[in-house]
Design an enzyme around this catalytic site. Structure first.
Site, PDB file in Angstrom:
ATOM      1  N   GLU A 243       4.302 -47.326 -37.070  1.00  0.00           N
ATOM      2  CA  GLU A 243       5.275 -48.235 -36.476  1.00  0.00           C
ATOM      3  C   GLU A 243       5.535 -47.892 -35.017  1.00  0.00           C
ATOM      4  OE1 GLU A 243       8.798 -49.854 -38.592  1.00  0.00           O
ATOM      5  OE2 GLU A 243       9.953 -48.715 -37.114  1.00  0.00           O
ATOM      6  N   ARG A 269      10.817 -70.744  -6.446  1.00  0.00           N
ATOM      7  CA  ARG A 269      12.229 -70.817  -6.060  1.00  0.00           C
ATOM      8  C   ARG A 269      12.364 -70.553  -4.563  1.00  0.00           C
ATOM      9  NH1 ARG A 269      17.492 -72.443  -6.878  1.00  0.00           N
ATOM     10  NH2 ARG A 269      18.987 -70.763  -6.587  1.00  0.00           N
ATOM     11  N   GLN A 280      11.824 -58.770   0.165  1.00  0.00           N
ATOM     12  CA  GLN A 280      11.550 -57.500  -0.500  1.00  0.00           C
ATOM     13  C   GLN A 280      12.545 -57.217  -1.617  1.00  0.00           C
ATOM     14  OE1 GLN A 280      11.339 -54.296   2.308  1.00  0.00           O
ATOM     15  NE2 GLN A 280       9.277 -54.847   3.029  1.00  0.00           N
TER      16      GLN A 280
END
Length: 380
Positions: A243, A269, A280
């Protein structure tokens, strides 16, 4: 070292990606009540996801740890319902692997075909209110009764429990033996004294229902004991190795999808007359997302590769678990910042990815426990 995937691995991943997007690519559940149904589970099973590493002769895919992880990574990237992905992975790795490797021949032959084809849903039941990380002190007791046992106790946070048909559970058979006093069992839902609670209301992973399992003098025949009495701790650690190494690949897939979405958003955007990716303050955090994802992926692939080589290393598995879970949370927070206000809206899925990532630092052993394992591996 060869970091490239084989042609077969690439083909398997591409085919699975297309199939998951076509059949399971709809919206994720937005409420705790929106967990997966058996119909939805069987769609995932029809793609081979519930039996990836189970034996071919029982209907499984026969894959090793790395190929299982690669498939789960694709599943985590292509399916927006991370709860369903988590439920399938928990069924396979925490439960079916234990049945595959430790069940009696009769029980394995009876259960593995159903576990592989999804007609049988499994839940792992070890966690208790007073025994989370400290699994050597389980409150659930197993008392010998003829050729079998009777189990009494309450398990909590059992993923898939509300819909499960069988439970891989652990109980104390020798209270004075600590880690060596636990034994693993397969408990059938229709056994006397079995009571399963309703789905818990959780912060995330809504697609995977979790609930309590109450056992009241529940009989379990000897054929449904996993391994030998007293081997429960070792069996649990074995299944947890699978797992911790393979399941966390679902978060690699989630982060991969998340990163791609952030890059697209930063390119489209515009603010202050520029694409936000030109700032940045946006570009550098996205670069850090890529750094965390690639670093975590390499650690997880290494841990799985070593398992396939018969050289499983608990330290390397723990390093991978820590790296993936920490990266998933950090990247989720960064993605929220990149998307701004829209990331807070359920319709984008960004806030859900963060909520679904938070429990990764807790389940399969808390990250604090895994740091202790790493420290002990260095002789500390």
């Amino acid at each position: 070292m060869d970091f490239d995937l084989t042609r077969e691995q690439r083909r398997r991943g591409e085919d699975l990606d297309a199939a998951v997007r076509e059949r399971l690519g709809d919206d994720r559940p937005s409420t705790p009540e929106g967990h997966f149904t058996r119909d939805r589970w069987l769609v995932a099973a029809g793609l081979g996801l519930t039996g990836l590493c189970l034996p071919v002769e029982h209907g499984g895919g026969g894959l090793g740890a790395l190929d299982t992880a690669l498939s789960l990574e694709v599943f985590g990237r292509a399916c927006p319902d991370t709860g369903l992905v988590f439920g399938v992975a928990a069924h396979l790795l925490a439960c079916a692997v234990a049945v595959r490797d430790f069940a009696t021949p009769g029980t394995a032959a009876e259960l593995l075909p159903g576990l592989a084809d999804g007609s049988v849903i499994a839940a792992n039941a070890i966690t208790e209110d007073e025994a989370g990380s400290d699994v050597a002190r389980l409150g659930t007791k197993a008392v010998a009764d003829g050729d079998g046992y009777r189990l009494t106790g309450v398990k909590s946070f059992s993923s898939n429990a509300p819909l499960a048909d069988v439970f891989v559970t652990y109980a104390t058979t020798d209270p004075g033996a600590g880690f060596l006093g636990n034994t693993g069992f397969v408990v059938r839902r229709d056994s006397p004294g079995v009571e399963v609670g309703p789905p818990m209301v959780k912060m995330g992973l809504h697609g995977c229902p979790a609930g309590r399992l109450t056992l009241a003098d529940t009989p379990v025949p000897a054929r449904d004991v996993l391994g030998e009495p007293g081997q429960g701790g070792a069996i649990f650690q074995h299944s947890m190795g699978w797992e911790r190494a393979c399941l966390f690949a679902i978060y690699l897939g989630l982060m991969d999808d998340q990163l791609r979405r952030c890059v697209r958003h930063a390119r489209r955007r515009r603010q202050f007359g520029k694409r936000i990716g030109e700032f940045q303050a946006v570009a550098h955090p996205i670069a850090e997302m890529r750094h965390r994802l690639d670093s975590a992926r390499l650690l997880l692939y290494r841990a799985c590769w070593r398992m396939d080589q018969g050289r499983a290393d608990t330290t390397e598995v723990s390093l991978a678990k820590i790296a993936v879970s920490e990266a998933a949370v950090a990247n989720g927070i960064t993605a929220m910042q990149v998307f701004g206000g829209s990331g807070y809206l359920a319709e984008t899925g960004i806030e859900a990815q963060l909520r679904d990532s938070l429990p990764a630092r807790v389940f399969s052993g808390t990250n604090e426990v895994h740091r202790t394992i790493v420290a002990r591996g260095m002789g500390l």
